[in-house]
Scaffold this active site. Structure first.
Site, PDB file in Angstrom:
ATOM      1  N   ASN A   9      36.619  73.875  17.910  1.00 11.59           N
ATOM      2  CA  ASN A   9      37.565  73.710  19.009  1.00 11.59           C
ATOM      3  C   ASN A   9      37.886  75.105  19.544  1.00 11.59           C
ATOM      4  OD1 ASN A   9      39.682  73.226  20.725  1.00 11.59           O
ATOM      5  ND2 ASN A   9      41.115  72.496  19.143  1.00 11.59           N
ATOM      6  N   TRP A  10      37.305  75.403  20.673  1.00  9.47           N
ATOM      7  CA  TRP A  10      37.470  76.756  21.239  1.00  9.47           C
ATOM      8  C   TRP A  10      38.841  76.950  21.873  1.00  9.47           C
ATOM      9  CZ3 TRP A  10      32.277  78.312  24.106  1.00  9.47           C
ATOM     10  CH2 TRP A  10      31.246  78.360  23.161  1.00  9.47           C
ATOM     11  N   HIS A  94      45.574  66.523  19.913  1.00 13.79           N
ATOM     12  CA  HIS A  94      45.744  67.767  19.151  1.00 13.79           C
ATOM     13  C   HIS A  94      47.231  68.124  19.120  1.00 13.79           C
ATOM     14  CE1 HIS A  94      45.469  71.955  17.952  1.00 13.79           C
ATOM     15  NE2 HIS A  94      44.253  71.667  17.497  1.00 13.79           N
ATOM     16  N   GLU A 164      45.121  67.717  10.644  1.00 17.47           N
ATOM     17  CA  GLU A 164      45.438  69.124  10.891  1.00 17.47           C
ATOM     18  C   GLU A 164      46.933  69.344  10.674  1.00 17.47           C
ATOM     19  OE1 GLU A 164      42.232  71.039  13.623  1.00 17.47           O
ATOM     20  OE2 GLU A 164      43.880  70.312  14.851  1.00 17.47           O
ATOM     21  N   GLY A 231      39.107  76.106  14.519  1.00 18.37           N
ATOM     22  CA  GLY A 231      39.618  76.775  15.716  1.00 18.37           C
ATOM     23  C   GLY A 231      39.074  78.191  15.797  1.00 18.37           C
ATOM     24  N   GLY A 232      39.885  79.161  15.433  1.00 19.82           N
ATOM     25  CA  GLY A 232      39.559  80.586  15.583  1.00 19.82           C
ATOM     26  C   GLY A 232      38.167  80.969  15.098  1.00 19.82           C
TER      27      GLY A 232
HETATM   28  P1  13P Z   1      42.516  77.342  13.512  1.00 17.48           P
HETATM   29  O1  13P Z   1      41.223  77.089  12.799  1.00 17.48           O
HETATM   30  O2  13P Z   1      42.478  78.506  14.455  1.00 17.48           O
HETATM   31  O3  13P Z   1      43.678  77.378  12.561  1.00 17.48           O
HETATM   32  O4  13P Z   1      42.763  76.065  14.467  1.00 17.48           O
HETATM   33  C1  13P Z   1      42.633  74.800  13.931  1.00 17.48           C
HETATM   34  C2  13P Z   1      42.675  73.817  15.021  1.00 17.48           C
HETATM   35  O5  13P Z   1      43.692  73.590  15.626  1.00 17.48           O
HETATM   36  C3  13P Z   1      41.418  73.134  15.368  1.00 17.48           C
HETATM   37  O6  13P Z   1      41.642  72.085  16.239  1.00 17.48           O
END
Ligand code: 13P
Length: 251
Positions: A9-10, A94, A164, A231-232
């Site tokens: 997820n960018w 999300h 999440e 995410g990151g």
């Molecule tokens: P991070 O991996 O940056 O914590 O983000 C997780 C996320 O929200 C993926 O949808």
């Protein structure tokens, strides 16, 4: 057997040229990795170009949101029909959308239904906040989110869930593998009670929240966890590749 899935997820990152560059870097290696579904979810504006770039590839694209109406006077929104042409998956509900854009369970439910109707695979996100976690309300929150935003027929349509915990997103404080496994086990039990054991055993449930190349093994070694929503770390080609590779080796 549930096929593992790793989705990147960018979020609101990458310009069009950065998106093309990142996918071009990852594509050769990412394509070769078997037995893991690999999904990249860039911003809407890069979907068309990346679709072209990934023509004939086993790497799939996903969007990060949609609106539930097919067309009409909804300035600024993107419809399921538009996305069906461009990608295979869509992230829905999300926590950032729940938090910053006030998305309710009822709205999220309509979005999931609309996505399935055009053949998109929704990745429905659920998760408790820090205060809810500390108050011991995690299970109640997750059950309420599931009940308000999913219906029985969504599961046979291929719905994917992502657990999440909000306190783990972007904080560098991931849940432990055991914690995530236990909570995802609860989610599966809840689905089993509502919709039967067969449905619960077939649904893929991902973990998300500060997943990195260093901690992915902790999650994918757990029996209830079918992959990750990253995410990151999905914005770094080497890290994302490593996460996918490790998943393919374990699962
Ligand atoms: P991070 O991996 O940056 O914590 O983000 C997780 C996320 O929200 C993926 O949808």
């Amino acid at each position: 057997m549930r096929i593992p899935l790793i989705a990147g997820n960018w979020k609101m990152n990458t310009t069009l040229s950065e998106a093309i560059e990142l996918v071009s870097q990852m594509r050769p290696e990412l394509e070769k990795i078997g037995n893991v579904d690999r999904v990249i979810c860039p911003p809407f504006v890069s979907l068309a170009a990346l679709k072209e770039l990934l023509e004939g590839s086993s790497i799939k694209l996903g969007a990060q949101n949609l609106y539930f109406e097919t067309r009409g006077a909804y300035t600024g929104e993107i419809s399921p029909l538009m996305l069906a042409d461009l990608c295979d998956y869509v992230i829905i509900g999300h926590s950032e959308r729940r938090q910053y854009f006030n998305e309710s369970g009822e709205l999220i439910n309509k979005k999931v239904k609309a996505a399935l109707k055009v053949g998109l695979t929704p990745v429905l996100c659920i998760g408790e906040g820090l205060a809810e976690n500390e108050a011991g309300k995690t299970e109640a929150v997750l059950a309420a989110q599931l009940d308000s935003s999913s219906e029985r027929e969504y599961y046979s349509g291929g719905l994917v869930l992502a657990y999440e915990p909000v306190w783990a997103i972007g904080t560098g404080k991931a849940a432990s593998g055991e914690q995530a496994n236990e909570t995802i086990g609860f989610i599966r039990q809840h689905i089993s009670r509502q919709h039967g054991q067969g449905t619960a055993q077939q649904v893929r449930i991902l973990y998300g929240g500060s997943v990195t190349a260093d901690n992915i093994a902790e999650f994918i070694n757990q029996p209830e966890i079918d992959g990750a929503l990253v995410g990151g770390a999905s914005l770094k080609a080497g890290d994302f590749l490593s996460i996918v590779k490790q998943t393919s080796e374990v699962k």
